[in-house]
Design an enzyme around this catalytic site. Structure first.
Site, mmCIF file in Angstrom:
data_model
loop_
_atom_site.group_PDB
_atom_site.id
_atom_site.type_symbol
_atom_site.label_atom_id
_atom_site.label_comp_id
_atom_site.label_asym_id
_atom_site.label_seq_id
_atom_site.Cartn_x
_atom_site.Cartn_y
_atom_site.Cartn_z
ATOM 1 N N GLU A 73 2.094 -1.113 3.331
ATOM 2 C CA GLU A 73 1.172 -1.390 4.436
ATOM 3 C C GLU A 73 1.941 -1.587 5.742
ATOM 4 O O GLU A 73 1.612 -0.995 6.781
ATOM 5 C CB GLU A 73 0.351 -2.646 4.100
ATOM 6 C CG GLU A 73 -0.457 -3.195 5.249
ATOM 7 C CD GLU A 73 -0.501 -4.722 5.230
ATOM 8 O OE1 GLU A 73 -1.407 -5.266 4.582
ATOM 9 O OE2 GLU A 73 0.381 -5.354 5.861
ATOM 10 N N ASP A 130 -4.148 1.027 0.609
ATOM 11 C CA ASP A 130 -4.251 0.945 2.076
ATOM 12 C C ASP A 130 -2.925 1.351 2.724
ATOM 13 O O ASP A 130 -2.907 2.048 3.735
ATOM 14 C CB ASP A 130 -4.704 -0.441 2.542
ATOM 15 C CG ASP A 130 -3.711 -1.545 2.218
ATOM 16 O OD1 ASP A 130 -2.944 -1.380 1.238
ATOM 17 O OD2 ASP A 130 -3.701 -2.567 2.922
#
Lengths: 369, 705
Positions: A73, A130
């Site tokens: 991330e 993500d």
């Protein structure tokens, strides 16, 4: 349920029109993703303040609040912010680390956790979807902006890996699994388990172009639908981690606090960045986040109780951006100068500021009060 | 030329690794080409000697492009290497002046700051779109990045990534990157392509010359390939040249493994060479491992004496529980059961296997025919272990041992215990039937017969042979020599003919019992009146008349010299009338009781028929001592066995009832404990009983926190 795809002049179209049917009352809403340019929306000074604190020479983005580890991330955010600062040098640096240290999984996704004290440094070889989305999205945008085929081709590989390994079925929905393994119906008694803040909405149309064989549109749309469902309770906030065991009735997942927490506070930012300002829930959130009410906080979604108020600049800018996008309210002066603290709020701050700079300059222009 | 050799090397590898492309790319079902070990290797010895000949050659030709390419290649292979400073002299000032940014990039590259090299290139291109980095630098960067990804992927077990990176960067696959080759070989093995793994090792052993790396290659092969394939690789051993191989350690390891397999299977024989290799390993190392292997090999191949020596050596080398197990098993195989029991006892707590071998050895010891003479501590510790482990075979063996040493009640109880732990144990049922018969316990006998008649012919036979007219109840019952031959139990006759030391429970009670002491006092007084204190002078009692010996025995008891009294009583038994013999046997029992030799006391009591009163008196005393001793040693099951046996002879008085209560309590039988404590309490106030009742209440209903 029907989907209309419209073309808008000049730019690659990615418009979703979704009619979302809900149990008793039916209402319709038109939502679309508007593409951001990103490059050149962060000032060199702001970026330098961020880069010098959180990016090492080897291109590693350091999470200063979590034992100085790095994660997919963080690398994704780093790439996106370097692009926003139009700093190709740093982008290349961060990419070098990401490529050689994290993009080593057999399935083409990134391992999510890298610890300088670990041996091997990769201390968890699982992926975080993500992080994968952010990296692929930043690469795709950078490939366009700088006309660099290395980036585009890496973005495409990663987009395919995402589509291939992290899109999962849940009943009639198609969702983004938080990881390639460990969250499905067969993996946990309360599975599938999802995290709505993993939907980086703005990335979907961009990656759909690179890997059109996967159902980006549908995953995007079902994410929106699930968000509306999850935010329809009394407290009107989704928990970070949701069990979809009951299909369209998401419930807080086992083993996680039933909280609207550090994960979910990104959701409104992602919605704004994707231009999905029509979503009715944003108004309710703006109300809750206003200074007269409770402000940004970690909230128990069952009881409505506040566990922690978040006052760092990086969190405070979120309601300001919301008020600007929905009502044109100028961003307060105190929030206009970047004062970096820890990695995560500083990242949110620059993401918000990049958006404001590109789409809502009037809220941050010096002419405003 | 070296460079040419490298180029061929790479080509061969690419050929060999066609399989990778097949594995990671789409489609092709064509079988991969092998990598035949045909290239003559440049066997020029130890490695980090960087071969600069090509570099010097190109420099002398003034071919700057190829000089730079070669520098890049060598840098990729040897990150710490710096180009020689005299190259420009060779080229005769033909080279163009170096670009300062390129120089900086190479410096960063040499410092392994790859991300910064990338960043600097991007920055330069940002300001000057027409600028291109030197091709060699790009290649070098890609090679280093590929190497990093390959290493990271292999450290993280991402084997398919390892193979795809190797396919995309075949220039990594050279003898200068042996570590990479090893990782690729492992990746093939981990993705179920052991044939490819062997190909990589074959390539390496054919082409790469560093002896240490060649040996390490075979060590890796040992962990990943079947042994036969490792053995096949030994053919590449170089016995001549500057740096010959020494693969003997690999040969030894293969031999060791073969012997290890044979060591556990008596039907597999190891070759003399293999056994010699293991002997050599034993001599050349201080490790227990090879000693254990040879120990087990000898054990399973009919040579327990040699096995015993080896296990002793293994123990000396800290071979631990496994060595101890082998040592005990070898002693057993040598029929040195007493030694085996004593040794195994010391190790029994180390591992479950050690407890098992202890119980097995102890069982074998008890089951010998004729029953061995055992010290009471030995039997006592066997009892403790068998009870704690609820080892039914051991309980059965204790049953037969007791039976064959004329402790029929004890035998009966052990058989019963064995059946409790293993209800389907026919030999124990048979033992129980025999014991019940000997004890004239008709009800118990009939119960066993009723339960087993349909399942055990010999129990049925026993019932059918039994004369319905009961024998008069008098102990000891004459021996029955009618146990079928070849049974589990040793001959019944063996015991009675020569009464043995009776040691089925531990015996070291200090205070003898009041009731017995009264008897002693009376007789002592009588004896004193006859002899005065003259018995204090030590004398051999042999030759005395029965009555004189008896008197002397009591006299010695009076002055508290019970062991000498035993000899006197023995003479009385040998020479006296039947009444004298009875009296002497009684005295001898009391003498043993005073020395806390309960079991001997029990034996002595059986040496002459006793009146019922005396039998009861002695039996109760003996059993009381046993119960107290067992209780003191926290052997509660045995305490209860002794108390129950005693309770059949005489009523249980309050102090022993409390012992019984506490034994129940310690065994977690709270309801039984409560009943007993309550009974004591009802006989009048008893502080101890109240304490017991409170303890039971607390144990049953723990006070919540």
């Amino acid at each position: 349920m029907t989907i209309r795809v419209r073309r808008s002049a000049g730019f690659l179209p990615w418009l979703f029109a979704t009619f979302l049917a809900m149990s008793s009352m039916a209402y319709s809403q038109t939502l679309s993703v508007q593409t951001l340019t990103i490059a050149g929306t962060i000032s060199p000074a702001d970026w330098e303040a961020y880069r010098s604190r959180f990016v090492e020479d080897n291109g590693r983005v350091v999470d200063t609040a979590n034992g100085n580890i790095s994660h997919s991330e963080g690398q994704g955010y780093g790439l996106l912010l370097a692009l926003a600062a139009a700093d190709r040098r740093s982008f290349e640096q961060i990419w070098s680390f990401t490529f050689t240290e994290l993009l080593i999984r057999d399935d083409g996704l990134a391992v999510w956790k890298w610890d300088p004290k670990g041996k091997p440094r990769v201390t968890d070889r699982n992926n975080a979807s993500d992080g994968d989305l952010l990296i692929a999205y930043a690469l795709a945008k950078a490939g366009q902006v700088w006309q660099e085929p290395r980036y585009t081709s890496a973005a495409q590989k990663l987009a395919r890996a995402i589509g291939n390994n992290t899109f999962g079925r849940s009943g009639r929905s198609m969702v983004l699994m938080p990881g390639a393994s460990g969250f499905g119906a067969g993996d946990r008694p309360d599975g599938p388990v999802i995290n709505l803040s993993y939907w980086v909405f703005e990335a979907f149309p961009v990656l759909a172009i690179l890997a059109p064989e996967y159902e980006w549109n549908r995953v995007w749309r079902d994410g929106v639908l699930l968000l509306q469902q999850a935010a329809s309770g009394r407290v009107r906030l989704p928990a970070d981690w949701l069990s979809l065991q009951n299909g369209l009735q998401p419930k807080p997942a086992d083993g996680f606090p039933p909280e609207f927490g550090y994960n979910s506070l990104r959701i409104p930012l992602y919605l704004l960045r994707a231009g999905m300002t029509d979503m009715e829930w944003l108004r309710a959130l703006k109300q809750r986040w206003s200074t007269e009410n409770e402000g940004v906080a970690v909230v128990n979604v069952v009881t409505g109780q506040i566990r922690e108020r978040l006052t760092d600049q990086g969190y405070a800018i979120l309601p300001a951006a919301l008020a600007c996008a929905l009502d044109g309210t100028p961003v307060p002066e105190a929030l206009r100068t970047f004062e970096p603290s820890l990695y995560y709020p500083s990242t949110l701050y620059l993401l918000a500021k990049s958006l404001l700079g590109e789409k809502y300059p009037q809220c941050v222009s010096s002419a405003a009060p | 030329m070296r460079l040419v050799g490298s180029a061929i090397t790479i080509a061969v590898l690419i050929l060999g690794f066609a399989a990778i492309a097949q594995q990671t790319g789409p489609g092709s079902s064509e079988p991969p080409a092998g990598s035949p070990p045909s290239e003559a290797p440049p066997a020029n010895g130890s490695q980090p000697q960087v071969d600069e000949s090509a570099l010097r050659y190109f420099a002398s030709q003034g071919d700057t492009r190829r000089v730079n390419a070669e520098i890049a290649r060598l840098r990729a292979l040897y990150p710490n290497w710096t180009p020689p400073s005299d190259l420009s002299q060779l080229s005769g000032a033909a080279a163009a002046p170096p670009d300062p940014i390129v120089e900086r990039l190479w410096n960063l590259y040499r410092e392994d700051r790859i991300a910064e090299v990338r960043a600097a290139i991007a920055e330069r291109q940002g300001s000057d779109p027409n600028w291109k980095p030197p091709e060699e630098l790009v290649t070098a960067l890609e090679t280093v990045e590929a190497r990093r990804r390959l290493l990271n992927a292999s450290d993280t077990g991402q084997w398919r990534t390892v193979l795809s990176v190797a396919t995309e960067s075949p220039n990594l696959l050279t003898c200068t990157n042996v570590d990479v080759l090893w990782r690729v070989a492992e990746a093939f093995a981990r993705t179920d392509q052991p044939g490819r793994t062997r190909d990589v090792y074959t390539y390496l052993l054919t082409n790469c010359s560093n002896p240490a790396e060649r040996l390490a290659t075979l060590q890796k092969a040992l962990t990943l390939l079947p042994e036969q394939q490792v053995a096949d690789l030994l053919q590449f051993e170089r016995r001549t040249g500057e740096a010959p191989d020494d693969f003997s350690s690999i040969r030894d390891e293969l031999a060791r493994r073969r012997v290890e397999r044979a060591s556990l299977d008596g039907k597999v024989t190891a070759s003399a060479e293999d056994l010699a290799a293991v002997e050599r390993l034993i001599r050349n190392t201080n490790e227990a491992g090879p000693v254990l292997i040879l120990g087990w090999y000898n054990y399973h191949h009919g040579n327990p004496a040699r096995a015993l020596e080896l296990f002793k050596t293994a123990l000396d080398r800290n071979g631990g529980a496994k060595a101890a197990e082998g040592y005990a098993m070898s002693l057993r195989a040598l029929e040195r059961l007493k030694d085996a029991e004593a040794f195994a006892y010391e190790w029994r707590e180390r591992a479950p296997e050690n407890m098992k071998i202890y119980l097995d050895v102890a069982t074998a010891l008890l089951s010998q025919d004729p029953p061995p003479r055992l010290e009471s501590p030995v039997v006592a510790r066997i009892v403790t272990a068998v009870t704690a482990q609820r080892f039914s075979d051991g309980a059965q063996a204790l049953g037969w041992y007791s039976y064959n040493t004329q402790q029929i009640r004890t035998a009966r109880d052990w058989f019963r215990t064995a059946l409790n732990w293993k209800p389907e144990d026919e030999p124990s049922a048979y033992g129980l039937a025999l014991s019940a018969q000997r004890l004239n316990e008709r009800a118990a006998f009939n119960a066993v017969v009723a339960q087993w008649r349909g399942r055990s012919q010999r129990i049925a036979d026993l019932a059918d042979r039994t004369n319905p007219a009961l024998r008069r109840q008098s102990a000891p019952v004459p021996p029955r020599a009618d146990m079928p031959a070849g049974e589990t139990a040793p001959s019944v006759a063996a015991g009675y003919a020569a009464p043995r030391q009776v040691t089925v429970e531990r015996v070291e009670v200090e205070q003898p019992l009041v009731r017995s002491e009264e008897g002693i006092r009376r007789r002592q007084t009588e004896a004193r009146s006859v002899l005065g204190r003259s018995c204090a002078i030590t004398r051999n009692p042999n030759g005395l008349s029965g009555d004189a010996a008896l008197t002397r025995g009591w006299c010695l008891m009076e002055i508290n010299r019970p062991l000498e009294a035993v000899f006197a009583f023995d003479q009385a038994i040998a020479a006296g009338s039947s009444r004298t013999r009875e009296e002497a046997a009684y005295g001898k029992s009391l003498a043993y009781l005073r020395k806390n030799l309960t079991s001997q006391a029990a034996t002595a009591a059986a040496e002459a028929p006793q009146t019922r009163e005396r039998r009861v008196e002695l039996g109760a005393s003996i059993l009381t001592q046993r119960a107290l001793a067992a209780y003191r040693d926290e052997r509660f099951v045995e305490t209860l066995i002794a108390l129950s046996e005693r309770a059949r002879l005489v009523p249980e008085q309050n102090d022993l009832l409390l012992i019984r209560g506490w034994s129940y309590f310690r065994l977690g039988r709270y309801d039984d404990a409560e009943k007993v404590f309550r009974a004591v309490q009802q006989t009048g106030y008893s502080e101890e009983a109240s304490v017991g009742l409170n303890a039971v209440r607390e144990a049953k209903d723990p006070v919540p926190q």
